[in-house]
Scaffold this motif. Sequence first.
Motif, PDB file in Angstrom:
ATOM      1  N   LYS A 371       0.736  -1.257   0.139  1.00  0.00           N
ATOM      2  CA  LYS A 371       0.219  -0.028  -0.101  1.00  0.00           C
ATOM      3  C   LYS A 371       0.835   1.116   0.159  1.00  0.00           C
ATOM      4  CE  LYS A 371      -3.983  -2.352   2.203  1.00  0.00           C
ATOM      5  NZ  LYS A 371      -4.733  -2.046   3.708  1.00  0.00           N
ATOM      6  N   GLU A 372       2.160   1.339   0.494  1.00  0.00           N
ATOM      7  CA  GLU A 372       3.010   2.433   0.538  1.00  0.00           C
ATOM      8  C   GLU A 372       3.325   2.967  -1.064  1.00  0.00           C
ATOM      9  OE1 GLU A 372       6.462   1.779   2.644  1.00  0.00           O
ATOM     10  OE2 GLU A 372       5.463   0.896   4.393  1.00  0.00           O
ATOM     11  N   PHE A 373       3.069   2.008  -1.890  1.00  0.00           N
ATOM     12  CA  PHE A 373       3.211   2.291  -3.365  1.00  0.00           C
ATOM     13  C   PHE A 373       2.041   2.575  -4.276  1.00  0.00           C
ATOM     14  CE2 PHE A 373       6.413  -0.608  -1.480  1.00  0.00           C
ATOM     15  CZ  PHE A 373       7.564  -0.032  -1.616  1.00  0.00           C
ATOM     16  N   ASN A 374       1.385   3.324  -3.559  1.00  0.00           N
ATOM     17  CA  ASN A 374      -0.048   3.633  -4.097  1.00  0.00           C
ATOM     18  C   ASN A 374       0.362   4.555  -5.285  1.00  0.00           C
ATOM     19  OD1 ASN A 374      -2.168   6.195  -4.440  1.00  0.00           O
ATOM     20  ND2 ASN A 374      -3.060   4.265  -3.599  1.00  0.00           N
ATOM     21  N   HIS A 375       0.058   4.355  -6.488  1.00  0.00           N
ATOM     22  CA  HIS A 375       0.402   5.174  -7.710  1.00  0.00           C
ATOM     23  C   HIS A 375       0.025   6.687  -7.563  1.00  0.00           C
ATOM     24  CE1 HIS A 375       0.236   6.461 -11.929  1.00  0.00           C
ATOM     25  NE2 HIS A 375       1.460   5.877 -12.096  1.00  0.00           N
ATOM     26  N   ALA A 376      -1.415   6.821  -6.975  1.00  0.00           N
ATOM     27  CA  ALA A 376      -1.751   8.104  -6.854  1.00  0.00           C
ATOM     28  C   ALA A 376      -0.550   9.103  -6.403  1.00  0.00           C
ATOM     29  CB  ALA A 376      -3.161   8.187  -6.444  1.00  0.00           C
ATOM     30  N   HIS A 377      -0.322   8.615  -4.965  1.00  0.00           N
ATOM     31  CA  HIS A 377       0.507   9.319  -4.006  1.00  0.00           C
ATOM     32  C   HIS A 377       1.915   9.503  -4.962  1.00  0.00           C
ATOM     33  CE1 HIS A 377       2.920  10.487  -0.757  1.00  0.00           C
ATOM     34  NE2 HIS A 377       3.680   9.667  -0.896  1.00  0.00           N
ATOM     35  N   CYS A 378       2.496   8.649  -5.647  1.00  0.00           N
ATOM     36  CA  CYS A 378       3.576   8.488  -6.471  1.00  0.00           C
ATOM     37  C   CYS A 378       3.306   9.765  -7.408  1.00  0.00           C
ATOM     38  CB  CYS A 378       3.975   7.333  -7.047  1.00  0.00           C
ATOM     39  SG  CYS A 378       4.365   6.052  -5.886  1.00  0.00           S
ATOM     40  N   VAL A 379       2.326   9.859  -8.140  1.00  0.00           N
ATOM     41  CA  VAL A 379       1.931  10.912  -9.072  1.00  0.00           C
ATOM     42  C   VAL A 379       2.120  12.327  -8.222  1.00  0.00           C
ATOM     43  CG1 VAL A 379       0.325  11.993 -10.581  1.00  0.00           C
ATOM     44  CG2 VAL A 379       0.589   9.625 -10.605  1.00  0.00           C
ATOM     45  N   LYS A 380       1.673  12.496  -7.329  1.00  0.00           N
ATOM     46  CA  LYS A 380       1.493  13.803  -6.567  1.00  0.00           C
ATOM     47  C   LYS A 380       2.911  14.124  -6.308  1.00  0.00           C
ATOM     48  CE  LYS A 380      -2.944  13.272  -4.504  1.00  0.00           C
ATOM     49  NZ  LYS A 380      -3.569  13.071  -3.574  1.00  0.00           N
ATOM     50  N   GLN A 381       3.934  13.160  -5.874  1.00  0.00           N
ATOM     51  CA  GLN A 381       5.299  13.433  -5.774  1.00  0.00           C
ATOM     52  C   GLN A 381       6.115  13.823  -7.039  1.00  0.00           C
ATOM     53  OE1 GLN A 381       5.983   9.289  -3.792  1.00  0.00           O
ATOM     54  NE2 GLN A 381       7.153  10.434  -2.293  1.00  0.00           N
ATOM     55  N   MET A 382       5.654  13.280  -8.126  1.00  0.00           N
ATOM     56  CA  MET A 382       5.994  13.791  -9.540  1.00  0.00           C
ATOM     57  C   MET A 382       5.728  15.153  -9.795  1.00  0.00           C
ATOM     58  SD  MET A 382       8.128  11.252 -10.850  1.00  0.00           S
ATOM     59  CE  MET A 382       7.925  11.824 -12.501  1.00  0.00           C
ATOM     60  N   VAL A 383       4.751  15.493  -9.328  1.00  0.00           N
ATOM     61  CA  VAL A 383       4.000  16.878  -9.450  1.00  0.00           C
ATOM     62  C   VAL A 383       5.073  17.960  -8.701  1.00  0.00           C
ATOM     63  CG1 VAL A 383       2.204  18.426  -9.217  1.00  0.00           C
ATOM     64  CG2 VAL A 383       1.680  16.312 -10.349  1.00  0.00           C
ATOM     65  N   ARG A 384       5.445  17.501  -7.662  1.00  0.00           N
ATOM     66  CA  ARG A 384       6.011  18.168  -6.674  1.00  0.00           C
ATOM     67  C   ARG A 384       7.331  18.415  -7.443  1.00  0.00           C
ATOM     68  NH1 ARG A 384       3.350  15.937  -2.283  1.00  0.00           N
ATOM     69  NH2 ARG A 384       4.913  14.255  -1.870  1.00  0.00           N
ATOM     70  N   MET A 385       8.028  17.418  -8.006  1.00  0.00           N
ATOM     71  CA  MET A 385       9.283  17.822  -8.674  1.00  0.00           C
ATOM     72  C   MET A 385       9.192  18.662  -9.867  1.00  0.00           C
ATOM     73  SD  MET A 385      11.817  14.904 -10.556  1.00  0.00           S
ATOM     74  CE  MET A 385      10.554  14.732 -12.152  1.00  0.00           C
ATOM     75  N   PHE A 386       8.066  18.500 -10.562  1.00  0.00           N
ATOM     76  CA  PHE A 386       7.637  19.315 -11.710  1.00  0.00           C
ATOM     77  C   PHE A 386       7.602  20.928 -11.298  1.00  0.00           C
ATOM     78  CE2 PHE A 386       5.343  15.487 -14.137  1.00  0.00           C
ATOM     79  CZ  PHE A 386       6.636  15.020 -14.309  1.00  0.00           C
ATOM     80  N   GLU A 387       7.019  21.114 -10.105  1.00  0.00           N
ATOM     81  CA  GLU A 387       6.562  22.359  -9.790  1.00  0.00           C
ATOM     82  C   GLU A 387       8.111  22.855  -9.280  1.00  0.00           C
ATOM     83  OE1 GLU A 387       3.658  21.729  -6.719  1.00  0.00           O
ATOM     84  OE2 GLU A 387       1.833  22.106  -8.238  1.00  0.00           O
ATOM     85  N   ASP A 388       8.704  22.017  -8.409  1.00  0.00           N
ATOM     86  CA  ASP A 388       9.956  22.634  -8.199  1.00  0.00           C
ATOM     87  C   ASP A 388      10.851  23.104  -9.234  1.00  0.00           C
ATOM     88  OD1 ASP A 388       9.745  22.027  -5.404  1.00  0.00           O
ATOM     89  OD2 ASP A 388      10.994  20.239  -5.515  1.00  0.00           O
ATOM     90  N   GLU A 389      10.783  22.379 -10.502  1.00  0.00           N
ATOM     91  CA  GLU A 389      11.464  22.983 -11.623  1.00  0.00           C
ATOM     92  C   GLU A 389      10.788  24.265 -12.437  1.00  0.00           C
ATOM     93  OE1 GLU A 389      14.538  23.029 -14.691  1.00  0.00           O
ATOM     94  OE2 GLU A 389      14.217  21.859 -12.770  1.00  0.00           O
ATOM     95  N   MET A 390       9.308  24.336 -12.178  1.00  0.00           N
ATOM     96  CA  MET A 390       8.975  25.337 -12.529  1.00  0.00           C
ATOM     97  C   MET A 390       9.087  26.798 -11.673  1.00  0.00           C
ATOM     98  SD  MET A 390       6.760  24.776 -15.291  1.00  0.00           S
ATOM     99  CE  MET A 390       5.576  26.231 -15.237  1.00  0.00           C
ATOM    100  N   GLN A 391       9.617  26.347 -10.661  1.00  0.00           N
ATOM    101  CA  GLN A 391       9.609  27.603  -9.561  1.00  0.00           C
ATOM    102  C   GLN A 391      10.953  28.236  -9.629  1.00  0.00           C
ATOM    103  OE1 GLN A 391       8.060  26.076  -5.775  1.00  0.00           O
ATOM    104  NE2 GLN A 391       5.951  25.854  -6.771  1.00  0.00           N
TER     105      GLN A 391
END
Length: 401
Positions: A371-391
């Motif tokens: 359950k720790e590898f829930n895909h929806a949670h991993c996608v949100k982590q990917m978005v944080r990486m994208f936002e870090d680059e945007m910022q």
Amino acid sequence: QQLSNSATQQLSNSATQQLKKILLVIDQYDGENNGTTMTARRLAEGLRNIGYEVKIVSTGKDAPDKFVVAPLAMPAFARNIISAQGMVIAGTDKATLRKAIEWADLVHFLMPFFLSNAGVKIARELNVPHTAAFHVQPQNITYSLGMGTAKLPNLFLYNFMRNHFFKYFRRIHCPSRFIARQLEEHGYTAQTYIISNGVAPQFRYTKTEKPAELQDRLIILMIGRLSKEKRQDLLIEAAKHSRYANRIQLIFAGKGPLKEQYIKQGRQLPHQPIFTFCTQEELITIISYSDLYVHTADAEIEAIACIEAFSCGLVPVIANSSQSATPQFALDERSLFEAGNAQALAEKIDYWFENPEERTAQGLRYAEYGKEFNHAHCVKQMVRMFEDEMQAPFYSTHSTR
């Protein structure tokens, strides 16, 4: 010139709002025949589910959300080798890449080959924020050439990818801590984001009856490409040495260049292995009636297939290889064996078959761990990486580096 804290925050907020259109660049997107393709398809779906517009640059069929490029022109023998691995290498259609990148707020590159190499240069020219993923381990290439355990060829490829592609990125997605450490050890200076590729919610604890023709057999499943670094040959050899050899039924879910070799090797067993390439739904059914999962790979960046299997409650036995991330998933030593040692694998297989109650209890623990590898949670982590680059402030200075 330095930005004040308030100005930096204002720029960050503005950049975050601009992240609406995400472009994924990958050589092959159609089909479900390799792990990176499936990762890209699931990432696209996950991003769309939380409101992002996503388009793809790739080979294959036309689609409304896709910019199609042609495969790389190459001699037939080379194309056949790559095709046997379940892959297509894309050509460098710069006009299509430019059109796609002009559309995007951010570009995420999933493969380090010709298409992405051309694309990152265009992204830099246009000042479009860009990130990369590290999905291609040098051993994926060197094992196919018979040099998988040789240090110099693998070192060369790590350095080559760093100097010709990954040097253009400030942020790299690493599916495991193992591969993040490998990048650091090989001189990669980008910030690494350790984010699992994640498993779909359909992969959850489930058990079903075995098919009638397999009722009296002990079923061992392995999922993955039939290639040298995955070492399916080791599992066939271990099954031969097992005290349960007369009851073991191996199932290999995957395809690849070594299928015929493994069919021939499997004739040594009382029950010849079953080879299948199936849909996600069919795979979940196979997992649900299997007794044990084995992962013999010498080299692996994450092995999402192993996570999918134990998320369904199937106890894994994993090769404890220094070039694989998969040993990190073992809950204890009973799920690890010495890499490359068929006899050691046979002993672990025998242990789990001799202790069915422990296997059942451990399967429940693994399903909970999954359950720790829930895909929806991993996608949100990917978005944080994208936002870090945007910022990142003064993004344009990055393109002249």
